[in-house]
Scaffold this motif. Structure first.
Motif, PDB file in Angstrom:
ATOM      1  N   LYS A 216       0.825  -1.207   0.000  1.00 48.44           N
ATOM      2  CA  LYS A 216       0.000   0.000   0.000  1.00 48.44           C
ATOM      3  C   LYS A 216       0.861   1.260   0.000  1.00 48.44           C
ATOM      4  O   LYS A 216       0.522   2.260  -0.641  1.00 48.44           O
ATOM      5  N   VAL A 217       1.991   1.219   0.710  1.00 49.22           N
ATOM      6  CA  VAL A 217       2.898   2.372   0.740  1.00 49.22           C
ATOM      7  C   VAL A 217       3.435   2.669  -0.660  1.00 49.22           C
ATOM      8  O   VAL A 217       3.433   3.813  -1.129  1.00 49.22           O
ATOM      9  N   ILE A 218       3.885   1.607  -1.346  1.00 47.74           N
ATOM     10  CA  ILE A 218       4.460   1.782  -2.686  1.00 47.74           C
ATOM     11  C   ILE A 218       3.406   2.308  -3.656  1.00 47.74           C
ATOM     12  O   ILE A 218       3.654   3.254  -4.415  1.00 47.74           O
ATOM     13  N   LEU A 219       2.204   1.731  -3.633  1.00 47.03           N
ATOM     14  CA  LEU A 219       1.152   2.154  -4.565  1.00 47.03           C
ATOM     15  C   LEU A 219       0.656   3.560  -4.251  1.00 47.03           C
ATOM     16  O   LEU A 219       0.389   4.354  -5.163  1.00 47.03           O
ATOM     17  N   ASN A 220       0.539   3.898  -2.958  1.00 47.99           N
ATOM     18  CA  ASN A 220       0.111   5.251  -2.594  1.00 47.99           C
ATOM     19  C   ASN A 220       1.111   6.303  -3.054  1.00 47.99           C
ATOM     20  O   ASN A 220       0.731   7.359  -3.590  1.00 47.99           O
ATOM     21  N   LEU A 221       2.402   6.004  -2.849  1.00 46.76           N
ATOM     22  CA  LEU A 221       3.424   6.955  -3.277  1.00 46.76           C
ATOM     23  C   LEU A 221       3.447   7.075  -4.801  1.00 46.76           C
ATOM     24  O   LEU A 221       3.603   8.173  -5.350  1.00 46.76           O
ATOM     25  N   ALA A 222       3.253   5.948  -5.500  1.00 46.58           N
ATOM     26  CA  ALA A 222       3.232   5.981  -6.959  1.00 46.58           C
ATOM     27  C   ALA A 222       2.052   6.814  -7.471  1.00 46.58           C
ATOM     28  O   ALA A 222       2.193   7.584  -8.432  1.00 46.58           O
ATOM     29  N   ASN A 223       0.914   6.689  -6.819  1.00 46.04           N
ATOM     30  CA  ASN A 223      -0.253   7.483  -7.224  1.00 46.04           C
ATOM     31  C   ASN A 223      -0.016   8.980  -7.004  1.00 46.04           C
ATOM     32  O   ASN A 223      -0.434   9.813  -7.816  1.00 46.04           O
ATOM     33  N   ARG A 224       0.664   9.313  -5.900  1.00 51.04           N
ATOM     34  CA  ARG A 224       0.963  10.726  -5.648  1.00 51.04           C
ATOM     35  C   ARG A 224       1.931  11.284  -6.685  1.00 51.04           C
ATOM     36  O   ARG A 224       1.757  12.394  -7.186  1.00 51.04           O
ATOM     37  N   LEU A 225       2.956  10.495  -7.003  1.00 54.57           N
ATOM     38  CA  LEU A 225       3.954  10.968  -7.966  1.00 54.57           C
ATOM     39  C   LEU A 225       3.364  11.047  -9.365  1.00 54.57           C
ATOM     40  O   LEU A 225       3.792  11.886 -10.169  1.00 54.57           O
ATOM     41  N   LEU A 226       2.400  10.166  -9.666  1.00 56.58           N
ATOM     42  CA  LEU A 226       1.809  10.162 -10.999  1.00 56.58           C
ATOM     43  C   LEU A 226       1.035  11.455 -11.267  1.00 56.58           C
ATOM     44  O   LEU A 226       0.931  11.898 -12.415  1.00 56.58           O
ATOM     45  N   SER A 227       0.510  12.075 -10.207  1.00 54.34           N
ATOM     46  CA  SER A 227      -0.222  13.329 -10.380  1.00 54.34           C
ATOM     47  C   SER A 227       0.695  14.502 -10.706  1.00 54.34           C
ATOM     48  O   SER A 227       0.256  15.521 -11.215  1.00 54.34           O
ATOM     49  N   SER A 228       1.997  14.342 -10.412  1.00 52.98           N
ATOM     50  CA  SER A 228       2.984  15.378 -10.736  1.00 52.98           C
ATOM     51  C   SER A 228       3.690  14.999 -12.025  1.00 52.98           C
ATOM     52  O   SER A 228       4.274  13.922 -12.130  1.00 52.98           O
ATOM     53  N   ALA A 235       7.093   7.489 -10.711  1.00 47.56           N
ATOM     54  CA  ALA A 235       5.866   6.727 -10.457  1.00 47.56           C
ATOM     55  C   ALA A 235       5.866   5.432 -11.253  1.00 47.56           C
ATOM     56  O   ALA A 235       5.491   4.373 -10.733  1.00 47.56           O
ATOM     57  N   ILE A 236       6.281   5.490 -12.508  1.00 48.93           N
ATOM     58  CA  ILE A 236       6.330   4.285 -13.349  1.00 48.93           C
ATOM     59  C   ILE A 236       7.311   3.274 -12.760  1.00 48.93           C
ATOM     60  O   ILE A 236       7.044   2.071 -12.714  1.00 48.93           O
ATOM     61  N   ILE A 237       8.462   3.782 -12.289  1.00 47.89           N
ATOM     62  CA  ILE A 237       9.461   2.890 -11.683  1.00 47.89           C
ATOM     63  C   ILE A 237       8.884   2.226 -10.432  1.00 47.89           C
ATOM     64  O   ILE A 237       9.111   1.034 -10.183  1.00 47.89           O
ATOM     65  N   LEU A 238       8.114   2.985  -9.647  1.00 46.31           N
ATOM     66  CA  LEU A 238       7.503   2.402  -8.450  1.00 46.31           C
ATOM     67  C   LEU A 238       6.496   1.312  -8.802  1.00 46.31           C
ATOM     68  O   LEU A 238       6.421   0.276  -8.141  1.00 46.31           O
ATOM     69  N   TYR A 239       5.696   1.547  -9.839  1.00 46.01           N
ATOM     70  CA  TYR A 239       4.739   0.518 -10.280  1.00 46.01           C
ATOM     71  C   TYR A 239       5.479  -0.743 -10.730  1.00 46.01           C
ATOM     72  O   TYR A 239       5.071  -1.867 -10.420  1.00 46.01           O
ATOM     73  N   VAL A 240       6.569  -0.561 -11.467  1.00 46.57           N
ATOM     74  CA  VAL A 240       7.373  -1.710 -11.917  1.00 46.57           C
ATOM     75  C   VAL A 240       7.984  -2.418 -10.722  1.00 46.57           C
ATOM     76  O   VAL A 240       8.027  -3.657 -10.656  1.00 46.57           O
ATOM     77  N   PHE A 241       8.465  -1.639  -9.740  1.00 43.96           N
ATOM     78  CA  PHE A 241       9.057  -2.192  -8.518  1.00 43.96           C
ATOM     79  C   PHE A 241       8.032  -3.052  -7.769  1.00 43.96           C
ATOM     80  O   PHE A 241       8.322  -4.175  -7.339  1.00 43.96           O
TER      81      PHE A 241
END
Length: 335
Positions: A216-228, A235-241
């Motif tokens: 949940k931490v990784i996906l939440n952070l990825a969603n926040r970064l995707l908005s920027s 964000a893409i790297i986090l989703y891949v991670f």
């Protein structure tokens, strides 16, 4: 024998049945004494009576007695209700305990009002239905297995080289190192459990600090970064991670169950890559020195979002290390 071993009432040698509780004294004497002469020590009889008295209530409550009889008579309904309660417990313990207490109150009321406890018709039908379904499934599987064995036997008899290969596979399946494969599967499953549950990173919210699972931490952070827009690459790297953390254990389990030489080697390589990958990422996040590049920007964003990395990350590394060690041991021992 001067007292009844069941209730303690005084009896004589001529009494065949206890005048108080109806206990069969004659059968008891024939079982424990020889030729009606009390050659065995009677000192053990008070102990037997005391043992029975210890578990006998001073006054039997009829409602409780009926509840026990109801549970015995409707065992199938009790079993199915227990399964339902376990499912509810997995989602909410409070709801599960509340449901259990409601059922106990309901059972008490039903048994208190009932004159006689009998097996419900629904319990009989459920028992017959479960018996039929279980028997059909097991018999179908057995028939299918017998057909496959028969076809395989006929095929191997006409193809000697296939027969030799089958014998090799049987020898491999009987290997004493098969428990290692199960251990690899278990540690891989633990990795998935740790990823989606447990104590993840501590995240600073607006007014308080909350703990989330690593996933949940990784996906939440990825969603926040995707908005920027300027951090979309992170964000893409986090989703891949996150995807790699999920796929690594799944592919390891798949290759272990495949049980070929190449698949065992591939499982070991995947586990090794997973361990190296996790150690590198955690080291980068834990390093307080300035980070550069895409990974550096990503770790900086993570440190800004998370107050602490959480114990689950270290449990995940430990499970991955165990998986790597067991997978390597399994592969090299088989060689």
């Amino acid at each position: 024998m001067t007292t009844c071993p069941n209730c303690g009432q005084s009896v004589t040698k001529d009494d065949d049945i206890c005048p108080k509780c109806g206990f069969n004294l004659k059968k008891y004497r024939d079982t424990f004494f020889e030729d009606d002469s009390e050659k065995k020590s009677v000192s053990s009889q008070p102990k037997r009576a005391q043992y029975r008295e210890e578990f006998r209530p001073k006054k039997q409550n009829t409602t409780i007695q009926k509840m026990i009889a109801w549970v015995r008579s409707n065992a199938t309904i009790v079993f199915l209700l227990g399964v339902v309660l376990l499912v509810i417990m997995s989602f909410s313990r409070a709801l599960g305990w509340t449901s259990f207490l409601v059922l106990m109150v309901w059972l008490f009321i039903v048994c208190d009002k009932a004159d006689k406890i009998e097996q419900y018709t629904a319990d009989k039908r459920l028992t017959e239905m479960i018996n039929k379904m279980g028997s059909d499934v097991v018999n179908t599987a057995k028939e299918h297995t017998d057909k496959v064995r028969k076809k395989g036997k006929n095929f191997t008899e006409t193809h000697p080289h296939v027969n030799r290969h089958v014998e090799k596979v049987k020898e491999r399946s009987k290997s004493k190192f098969s428990y290692i494969q199960l251990s690899v599967v278990l540690t891989s499953v633990i990795s998935l459990i740790v990823l989606f549950t447990g104590s993840g990173a501590a995240v600073a919210d607006v007014s308080y600090t909350q703990k989330l699972s690593l996933s949940k931490v990784i996906l939440n952070l990825a969603n926040r970064l995707l908005s920027s827009s300027h951090t979309s690459m992170s964000a893409i790297i986090l989703y891949v991670f996150w995807l790699l953390l999920v796929l690594f254990p799944i592919f390891i389990i798949y290759n272990i169950f495949k049980n070929t030489k190449n698949s065992q080697f591939f499982a070991f390589i995947l586990s090794l890559l997973e361990t190296a990958f996790l150690i590198y990422i955690v080291f980068k996040i834990s390093n307080n020195s300035s980070n550069h590049g895409v990974i550096g920007e990503l770790t900086n964003q993570f440190l800004m979002y998370a107050v602490s990395i959480g114990s689950s990350a270290y449990f995940l590394i430990l499970a991955s290390l165990l998986t790597t060690g067991l997978a390597g041991y399994n592969y090299f021992k088989k060689r």
